[in-house]
Design a protein around this motif. Structure first.
Motif, PDB file in Angstrom:
ATOM      1  N   SER A 116      -0.111  11.542   3.226  1.00 37.46           N
ATOM      2  CA  SER A 116      -0.696  12.280   2.450  1.00 37.46           C
ATOM      3  C   SER A 116       0.268  12.993   2.005  1.00 37.46           C
ATOM      4  N   TYR A 117       0.310  13.950   0.948  1.00 34.56           N
ATOM      5  CA  TYR A 117       1.332  14.130  -0.140  1.00 34.56           C
ATOM      6  C   TYR A 117       1.002  15.987  -0.308  1.00 34.56           C
ATOM      7  N   THR A 118       2.106  16.580   0.030  1.00 34.75           N
ATOM      8  CA  THR A 118       2.544  18.272  -0.444  1.00 34.75           C
ATOM      9  C   THR A 118       3.709  19.052  -0.249  1.00 34.75           C
ATOM     10  N   GLU A 119       4.257  20.041  -1.312  1.00 32.97           N
ATOM     11  CA  GLU A 119       5.327  20.564  -1.588  1.00 32.97           C
ATOM     12  C   GLU A 119       5.530  21.042  -0.582  1.00 32.97           C
ATOM     13  N   ASN A 120       6.893  21.355  -0.480  1.00 37.55           N
ATOM     14  CA  ASN A 120       7.737  22.743   0.227  1.00 37.55           C
ATOM     15  C   ASN A 120       7.555  24.215  -0.014  1.00 37.55           C
ATOM     16  N   SER A 121       7.654  24.533   1.052  1.00 42.39           N
ATOM     17  CA  SER A 121       8.145  26.335   0.232  1.00 42.39           C
ATOM     18  C   SER A 121       9.350  25.780  -1.117  1.00 42.39           C
TER      19      SER A 121
ATOM     20  N   GLN B 196       2.521   7.135  -7.186  1.00 42.00           N
ATOM     21  CA  GLN B 196       1.549   7.734  -7.195  1.00 42.00           C
ATOM     22  C   GLN B 196       1.020   9.185  -6.561  1.00 42.00           C
ATOM     23  N   ARG B 197       1.299   9.016  -5.754  1.00 46.60           N
ATOM     24  CA  ARG B 197       1.477  10.226  -4.619  1.00 46.60           C
ATOM     25  C   ARG B 197      -0.350  10.945  -4.595  1.00 46.60           C
ATOM     26  N   GLN B 198      -0.890   9.325  -3.571  1.00 49.92           N
ATOM     27  CA  GLN B 198      -2.315   9.516  -3.021  1.00 49.92           C
ATOM     28  C   GLN B 198      -2.627   9.209  -1.530  1.00 49.92           C
ATOM     29  N   PRO B 199      -3.153   9.972  -1.237  1.00 55.13           N
ATOM     30  CA  PRO B 199      -3.590   9.844   0.131  1.00 55.13           C
ATOM     31  C   PRO B 199      -3.751   7.753   0.376  1.00 55.13           C
ATOM     32  N   PHE B 200      -3.900   8.106   1.438  1.00 51.91           N
ATOM     33  CA  PHE B 200      -3.987   6.285   1.703  1.00 51.91           C
ATOM     34  C   PHE B 200      -4.563   6.458   3.322  1.00 51.91           C
ATOM     35  N   SER B 201      -5.090   5.639   3.782  1.00 50.15           N
ATOM     36  CA  SER B 201      -4.832   5.043   5.512  1.00 50.15           C
ATOM     37  C   SER B 201      -4.997   4.232   5.654  1.00 50.15           C
ATOM     38  N   VAL B 202      -4.543   3.476   6.537  1.00 48.90           N
ATOM     39  CA  VAL B 202      -4.307   1.861   6.950  1.00 48.90           C
ATOM     40  C   VAL B 202      -4.222   1.387   8.236  1.00 48.90           C
ATOM     41  N   ILE B 203      -4.344   0.231   8.778  1.00 48.16           N
ATOM     42  CA  ILE B 203      -4.486  -0.067  10.558  1.00 48.16           C
ATOM     43  C   ILE B 203      -4.064  -1.581  10.382  1.00 48.16           C
ATOM     44  N   TYR B 204      -2.852  -1.516  11.470  1.00 46.42           N
ATOM     45  CA  TYR B 204      -1.721  -2.095  11.314  1.00 46.42           C
ATOM     46  C   TYR B 204      -1.890  -2.495  12.471  1.00 46.42           C
ATOM     47  N   ARG B 205      -1.187  -3.608  12.993  1.00 49.82           N
ATOM     48  CA  ARG B 205      -0.148  -3.936  14.804  1.00 49.82           C
ATOM     49  C   ARG B 205       0.531  -4.102  14.139  1.00 49.82           C
ATOM     50  N   MET B 206       1.083  -3.264  16.154  1.00 48.88           N
ATOM     51  CA  MET B 206       3.198  -3.195  15.817  1.00 48.88           C
ATOM     52  C   MET B 206       3.081  -3.606  16.991  1.00 48.88           C
ATOM     53  N   MET B 207       4.872  -4.193  16.435  1.00 46.00           N
ATOM     54  CA  MET B 207       5.522  -4.806  17.574  1.00 46.00           C
ATOM     55  C   MET B 207       6.207  -4.065  19.020  1.00 46.00           C
TER      56      MET B 207
ATOM     57  N   GLY C  12       9.064  23.583  -3.562  1.00 51.45           N
ATOM     58  CA  GLY C  12       9.189  23.127  -4.516  1.00 51.45           C
ATOM     59  C   GLY C  12       9.269  21.232  -4.515  1.00 51.45           C
ATOM     60  N   GLN C  13       9.848  20.941  -3.059  1.00 50.03           N
ATOM     61  CA  GLN C  13       9.556  19.855  -2.859  1.00 50.03           C
ATOM     62  C   GLN C  13       8.484  19.094  -2.391  1.00 50.03           C
ATOM     63  N   MET C  14       8.686  17.837  -3.083  1.00 52.97           N
ATOM     64  CA  MET C  14       7.403  16.853  -2.552  1.00 52.97           C
ATOM     65  C   MET C  14       7.646  16.245  -1.344  1.00 52.97           C
TER      66      MET C  14
ATOM     67  N   LEU D  79       1.179  -1.221   0.016  1.00 53.04           N
ATOM     68  CA  LEU D  79      -0.053   0.009   0.071  1.00 53.04           C
ATOM     69  C   LEU D  79       0.689   1.628  -0.049  1.00 53.04           C
ATOM     70  N   TYR D  80       1.603   1.131   0.816  1.00 51.52           N
ATOM     71  CA  TYR D  80       2.579   2.331   0.745  1.00 51.52           C
ATOM     72  C   TYR D  80       3.158   2.650  -0.425  1.00 51.52           C
ATOM     73  N   GLN D  81       3.803   1.503  -1.183  1.00 49.85           N
ATOM     74  CA  GLN D  81       5.108   1.754  -2.238  1.00 49.85           C
ATOM     75  C   GLN D  81       3.772   2.454  -3.880  1.00 49.85           C
ATOM     76  N   THR D  82       2.628   2.217  -3.179  1.00 49.68           N
ATOM     77  CA  THR D  82       1.549   1.619  -4.880  1.00 49.68           C
ATOM     78  C   THR D  82       1.078   3.823  -4.235  1.00 49.68           C
ATOM     79  N   SER D  83       1.333   4.043  -2.918  1.00 53.57           N
ATOM     80  CA  SER D  83       1.151   5.133  -2.690  1.00 53.57           C
ATOM     81  C   SER D  83       1.715   6.825  -3.516  1.00 53.57           C
ATOM     82  N   SER D  84       3.279   5.879  -2.818  1.00 58.03           N
ATOM     83  CA  SER D  84       4.371   6.956  -2.571  1.00 58.03           C
ATOM     84  C   SER D  84       4.503   6.750  -4.980  1.00 58.03           C
TER      85      SER D  84
END
Length: 590
Positions: A317-322, A292-303, A324-326, A285-290
């Motif tokens: 989510s994705y945005t540009e800083n001052s 396509q620059r598409q926001p996403f949400s996910v629930i997972y378990r952390m050890m 112009g960097q993503m 999910l992370y690689q696909t979103s990165s």
């Protein structure tokens, strides 16, 4: 206030600065021009002075030669010709330089004319020298002709000198003016520059104070935000996709567990902490979103420990800083407690579904299985009452009467329970209906009871409202039945149903009611009433205020009324006065 606003306004400061720069540029240009003029006037004066010197030098040489010649003629001493006579070749350099110093055509012509006269005079010098010893008679004529040329030289030299002196004077005046004005210009330039410098320093000082204040506020906001993150169980992080730099909030490690190296923190090190069953899904999910620059949400378990597991929800989510960097921005929520609560709620919901199923089964039993034997009991009671009542003793007839009353009461109780169950789970389809029509149907349905009690029922104009028609029908039936039951002995029941006016300060549970938002319906009677302290208890299930056997009731009817009004998001209020009657006020939202 206005001046302070103008002082702080960046647009006003920019305009003032641009104006000051233009003014300084103009004054600097003017000062530069004045400096050039001073240099030009100085050069002009120097040139004129050089011309003066050359003219005077030439005239002095001619005068000296004339004097030497006269002395030679009188004294016949050749020393005057050898030591004091200026040769013509020595004046050639002066004439060349004088010619070069000429400013205009007039000066050049004057120079040529002067040279011509001087050349003529030198020619006469030679003639006079040759005739001085030979022909004394012709010498006087030559001297006379030489004097005429000398006068011409004197006049031309005087004219040239006067012109140069006049020029020098004019140049001196211009020079003095340029010097004076340049002093004023330089003073104005320095004053404006100092003023701009002072204003700039003051503004810089104010900006520094403001920046320090903003920095203090920002630190406070960051401190507050960090504390809020801890309280809310959340953290945030940023990842620059260009520079590959990762930054995070203070609460980040408390959420994902300790043991991370901040300098090497990345997606791989975090995914390594994920539950094995969640890793592939989160990575994909992370690689696909990165990409396509598409926001996403996910629930997972952390050890986060050997035996500790946290449930984490991440929003990315994705945005540009001052620059112009993503930049990738993520927010992590610790939803472990929420997950546990959800699991408990799901378990409770399953239990509630089981209980509802049991209640549904109980309702079926009440509405069918229990009423069937009760109907048979009442049927046999009716037959015994018709055929065998005379054969019973007085005690038997008393017992039989009590059995009959109890059976009827049991039937009423079962009917009310079924009605209450229907009110609890019935369909809630709202329709725009006339309450007058519903009330008319209720009067028709209760016609026999009204006639039996010889009651007077008055229904005034009621509104058209968005209601559940079946439940409103049940509401009017229960309220009117309640009024027909609890009637004072020897009195004629009087029941009124009408629309009431909502007063400006009228409130329910501390909330003011507006006539533009609520319908007010009032049902009142002249029955036995009740004490004011029982106003809220009359709506409790199975709560009967009147224990007298003459007043039948199950204690469910008014509970049904309250539930119906709650289904309509409304309010119902009971008011009673012992021996005078009761009033039920219903508020329905418009």
């Amino acid at each position: 206030m206005k001046s302070a606003y103008l002082y702080k306004s960046s647009l006003v400061i920019k305009i003032a600065l641009a104006t000051a720069v233009l003014l300084i540029a103009y004054i600097t240009g003017l000062f530069f021009t004045q400096m050039q003029n001073i240099g030009s006037s100085f050069d002009a004066m120097s040139l004129s002075n050089k011309r003066l010197l050359k003219i005077q030098s030439i005239y002095s040489a001619v005068s000296l030669n004339e004097s030497s010649l006269n002395s030679y003629i009188i004294l016949k001493d050749s020393a005057y010709l050898q030591d004091r006579f200026v040769k013509q070749s020595m004046l050639d350099t002066d004439f060349v330089q004088l010619k070069a110093l000429s400013k205009n055509k007039h000066d050049s012509l004057s120079c040529d004319k002067l040279r011509e006269l001087v050349d003529r005079r030198y020619a006469m010098f030679d003639q006079i020298f040759s005739q001085a010893d030979k022909k004394p008679d012709s010498l006087a004529s030559m001297l006379h002709q030489a004097d005429i040329v000398s006068d011409q030289i004197r006049e031309l030299t005087s004219t040239l000198l006067e012109d140069e002196v006049s020029r020098v004077h004019k140049y001196e005046i211009a020079h003095k003016y340029d010097v004076d004005t340049s002093v004023i210009t330089s003073f104005i330039l320095v004053t404006i520059a100092l003023f701009i410098l002072l204003v700039s320093l003051n503004r810089i000082n104010a900006d520094l104070k403001s920046l320090k204040q903003l920095n203090d506020e920002l630190q406070f906001v960051n401190h507050t935000f960090n504390n809020a993150e801890k309280v809310a169980g959340m953290s945030h992080w940023k990842y620059n996709l260009v520079t590959r730099k990762f930054s995070f909030s203070d609460n980040f490690f408390s959420l994902i567990g300790k043991g991370f190296d901040a300098s090497k923190l990345g997606l791989k090190s975090i995914i390594a902490r994920l539950h094995p069953d969640d890793r592939d899904h989160v990575r994909h999910l992370y690689q696909t979103s990165s990409k396509q620059r598409q926001p996403f949400s996910v629930i997972y378990r952390m050890m986060v420990g050997e035996d500790e597991i946290k449930y984490v929800k991440t929003l990315v989510s994705y945005t540009e800083n001052s620059q112009g960097q993503m930049v990738e921005i993520g927010v992590n929520y610790d939803i472990t407690d929420q997950h546990q609560t959800t699991v408990e709620l799901q378990q409770n919901n399953r239990e509630l579904r089981d209980i509802n199923a049991e209640l549904e089964s109980f309702n079926n039993i009440v509405s069918h299985d229990l009423q069937e034997p009760l109907r048979k009991i009442q049927m046999f009671i009716s037959r015994i009452d018709e055929r065998e009542a005379e054969n019973l003793s007085d005690a038997g007839r008393d017992y039989f009467s009590r059995i009959k009353i109890s059976a009827n009461r049991m039937q009423n109780l079962l009917i009310d329970l079924v009605n209450f169950s229907r009110t609890m789970k019935g369909e809630k389809n709202f329709e725009l209906a006339s309450l007058n029509d519903i009330a008319a149907n209720v009067l028709t349905e209760l016609g026999m009871n009204i006639e039996e009690k010889n009651a007077v029922v008055t229904v005034k104009k009621l509104p058209t409202a968005l209601v559940i028609p079946f439940q409103m029908h049940q509401l009017f039936i229960n309220l009117m039945t309640n009024s027909l039951k609890f009637v004072k002995a020897g009195s004629r029941p009087e029941i009124t149903i009408k629309t009431g006016n909502i007063h400006p300060n009228e409130a329910v549970d501390g909330n003011l009611l507006k006539s533009s938002e609520w319908h007010k319906i009032v049902v009142s009677d002249n029955g036995i009433g009740f004490l004011p302290e029982f106003a809220d208890k009359v709506f409790l299930l199975f709560r009967r205020l009147e224990k007298d056997a003459d007043y039948s009731g199950t204690g469910i009817g008014l509970a049904i009324c309250k539930k119906i009004v709650e289904n309509h998001k409304g309010h119902i209020i009971a008011q009673g006065t012992p021996g005078k009657g009761a009033t039920f006020t219903v508020y329905l939202p418009k």
